[in-house]
Scaffold this motif. Sequence first.
Motif, PDB file in Angstrom:
ATOM      1  N   ALA A   1       0.829  -1.203   0.000  1.00 14.45           N
ATOM      2  CA  ALA A   1       0.000   0.000   0.000  1.00 14.45           C
ATOM      3  C   ALA A   1       0.868   1.258   0.000  1.00 14.45           C
ATOM      4  N   MET A   2       1.944   1.248   0.760  1.00 12.67           N
ATOM      5  CA  MET A   2       2.828   2.406   0.823  1.00 12.67           C
ATOM      6  C   MET A   2       3.538   2.640  -0.512  1.00 12.67           C
ATOM      7  N   ILE A   3       3.976   1.581  -1.160  1.00 12.52           N
ATOM      8  CA  ILE A   3       4.627   1.732  -2.458  1.00 12.52           C
ATOM      9  C   ILE A   3       3.665   2.341  -3.474  1.00 12.52           C
ATOM     10  N   GLU A   4       2.412   1.872  -3.470  1.00 10.42           N
ATOM     11  CA  GLU A   4       1.422   2.412  -4.393  1.00 10.42           C
ATOM     12  C   GLU A   4       1.138   3.885  -4.123  1.00 10.42           C
ATOM     13  N   VAL A   5       1.036   4.235  -2.851  1.00  5.97           N
ATOM     14  CA  VAL A   5       0.741   5.622  -2.495  1.00  5.97           C
ATOM     15  C   VAL A   5       1.935   6.532  -2.786  1.00  5.97           C
ATOM     16  N   LEU A   6       3.148   6.062  -2.507  1.00  4.12           N
ATOM     17  CA  LEU A   6       4.333   6.889  -2.718  1.00  4.12           C
ATOM     18  C   LEU A   6       4.556   7.233  -4.188  1.00  4.12           C
ATOM     19  N   ASP A   7       3.980   6.447  -5.083  1.00  7.41           N
ATOM     20  CA  ASP A   7       4.102   6.728  -6.517  1.00  7.41           C
ATOM     21  C   ASP A   7       2.963   7.590  -7.045  1.00  7.41           C
ATOM     22  N   ALA A   8       2.053   7.995  -6.172  1.00 10.50           N
ATOM     23  CA  ALA A   8       0.894   8.778  -6.615  1.00 10.50           C
ATOM     24  C   ALA A   8       1.303  10.221  -6.919  1.00 10.50           C
ATOM     25  N   ASP A   9       0.477  10.882  -7.742  1.00  8.13           N
ATOM     26  CA  ASP A   9       0.777  12.253  -8.173  1.00  8.13           C
ATOM     27  C   ASP A   9       0.772  13.233  -7.014  1.00  8.13           C
ATOM     28  N   TYR A  10      -0.170  13.062  -6.078  1.00  7.10           N
ATOM     29  CA  TYR A  10      -0.257  14.046  -4.996  1.00  7.10           C
ATOM     30  C   TYR A  10       0.941  13.970  -4.050  1.00  7.10           C
ATOM     31  N   ILE A  11       1.606  12.807  -3.991  1.00  9.33           N
ATOM     32  CA  ILE A  11       2.823  12.703  -3.190  1.00  9.33           C
ATOM     33  C   ILE A  11       3.956  13.463  -3.877  1.00  9.33           C
ATOM     34  N   ARG A  12       4.044  13.356  -5.187  1.00  9.62           N
ATOM     35  CA  ARG A  12       5.061  14.118  -5.913  1.00  9.62           C
ATOM     36  C   ARG A  12       4.803  15.618  -5.779  1.00  9.62           C
ATOM     37  N   THR A  13       3.525  15.994  -5.788  1.00  6.56           N
ATOM     38  CA  THR A  13       3.189  17.403  -5.609  1.00  6.56           C
ATOM     39  C   THR A  13       3.594  17.897  -4.231  1.00  6.56           C
ATOM     40  N   ALA A  14       3.345  17.088  -3.200  1.00  5.36           N
ATOM     41  CA  ALA A  14       3.727  17.474  -1.845  1.00  5.36           C
ATOM     42  C   ALA A  14       5.232  17.644  -1.714  1.00  5.36           C
ATOM     43  N   ARG A  15       5.993  16.767  -2.364  1.00  5.50           N
ATOM     44  CA  ARG A  15       7.446  16.900  -2.329  1.00  5.50           C
ATOM     45  C   ARG A  15       7.902  18.138  -3.084  1.00  5.50           C
ATOM     46  N   ALA A  16       7.213  18.431  -4.201  1.00  3.25           N
ATOM     47  CA  ALA A  16       7.580  19.611  -4.997  1.00  3.25           C
ATOM     48  C   ALA A  16       7.332  20.910  -4.232  1.00  3.25           C
ATOM     49  N   LYS A  17       6.394  20.875  -3.274  1.00  3.50           N
ATOM     50  CA  LYS A  17       6.120  22.069  -2.468  1.00  3.50           C
ATOM     51  C   LYS A  17       7.181  22.305  -1.396  1.00  3.50           C
ATOM     52  N   GLY A  18       8.113  21.368  -1.267  1.00  2.00           N
ATOM     53  CA  GLY A  18       9.198  21.539  -0.311  1.00  2.00           C
ATOM     54  C   GLY A  18       8.940  20.941   1.051  1.00  2.00           C
ATOM     55  N   LEU A  19       7.889  20.106   1.188  1.00  2.00           N
ATOM     56  CA  LEU A  19       7.615  19.464   2.473  1.00  2.00           C
ATOM     57  C   LEU A  19       8.716  18.464   2.806  1.00  2.00           C
ATOM     58  N   THR A  20       8.974  18.308   4.077  1.00  5.76           N
ATOM     59  CA  THR A  20       9.994  17.347   4.499  1.00  5.76           C
ATOM     60  C   THR A  20       9.536  15.922   4.178  1.00  5.76           C
ATOM     61  N   GLU A  21      10.518  15.045   3.987  1.00  8.10           N
ATOM     62  CA  GLU A  21      10.193  13.660   3.647  1.00  8.10           C
ATOM     63  C   GLU A  21       9.400  12.984   4.767  1.00  8.10           C
ATOM     64  N   ARG A  22       9.705  13.338   6.002  1.00  7.82           N
ATOM     65  CA  ARG A  22       8.980  12.754   7.122  1.00  7.82           C
ATOM     66  C   ARG A  22       7.510  13.155   7.097  1.00  7.82           C
ATOM     67  N   ARG A  23       7.249  14.445   6.797  1.00  8.32           N
ATOM     68  CA  ARG A  23       5.864  14.910   6.750  1.00  8.32           C
ATOM     69  C   ARG A  23       5.122  14.287   5.578  1.00  8.32           C
ATOM     70  N   VAL A  24       5.791  14.172   4.441  1.00 11.45           N
ATOM     71  CA  VAL A  24       5.170  13.544   3.276  1.00 11.45           C
ATOM     72  C   VAL A  24       4.838  12.090   3.569  1.00 11.45           C
ATOM     73  N   LEU A  25       5.769  11.415   4.231  1.00 12.38           N
ATOM     74  CA  LEU A  25       5.618   9.986   4.469  1.00 12.38           C
ATOM     75  C   LEU A  25       4.489   9.684   5.453  1.00 12.38           C
TER      76      LEU A  25
END
Length: 316
Positions: free
Chosen positions: A204-228
Amino acid sequence: MGKFLLRRVANAVFVVLVTTFGALVAVTEWGDPFRMIGPRMQTPEARAMLNETFGLDKPLFVRYLVYVGNLFSGDLGIDFERRRPVIDLLAEAAPNSLRLALVALAIQVVVGVSLGIVAARLRHSFVDTTITFAAITITVLPLFVLGVWIRDAFSGRSIFGWEAFPLIPRSIGIETTWLQELILPAITLGVGALAFTVVLARGAMIEVLDADYIRTARAKGLTERRVLFKHAARNAMIPVAELSAVQLGALMGGTILVEAIFQYNGLGYLFVRSMNENNHPVMLAVTVYSVALFVIVLMLADILTAWLDPRIRTFD
């Protein structure tokens, strides 16, 4: 949401009623519980009197209606062996099974989800391979084998002078605390179900981590811990929550095998002893209680899942 809740409640009631009828047939229609009492064979007259006393002389459908009606008043019948109300036996065993279920589930969820997140975050690494291999190995290991191994390896052992794991079979006259009785069966159940949680959480985590909204959250500069943990973990936990609900329902209903191995005084061990005694009211009560509890927990899991993901109740 109201219609969704109404459908789930109606389904739960229907399943409990059907299962109660099936359990009544399976328990009371096969064999005569009063043919032998102790070492003596009972006469037909004595058996007829006992059947009349306990209501077993009535037609099956009448007994079913009476039993369903009694369920709402808490009247589950009288124990054949000790002539005690069955509800009292359940009241003694159910808290032990609940305690065991909650501790085993905590081990399963906390350790399993943590390992699943680590494996997903470090996918295709040595750590991921090790965790996945260990999970698969535990999955193919029968629970009976795991329980017997843990019992033989640890029962009667002490930790720093404290007898953490009491000797099994129990010795007469030696008292143990609830914690001593709980540790080994909880570890067995928790570890036995751990593999499914690890594999499910990882996927489930692998599927979610590849989702578009996760890439968007990372692009906004959020920390990896907060994204995760804030963005990915909540959606990835939906299948884990469903699995945990199934596991909790089964465990609270009483895991017969593990409780019998460790002689743990819960619902499962009560059912085993009742089978040996051909004690119909106790067997039937434990079965109905277990099924009803399992269905209720599944219903609550559906409601929780619908709350986490509104799309489920929209298309239900």
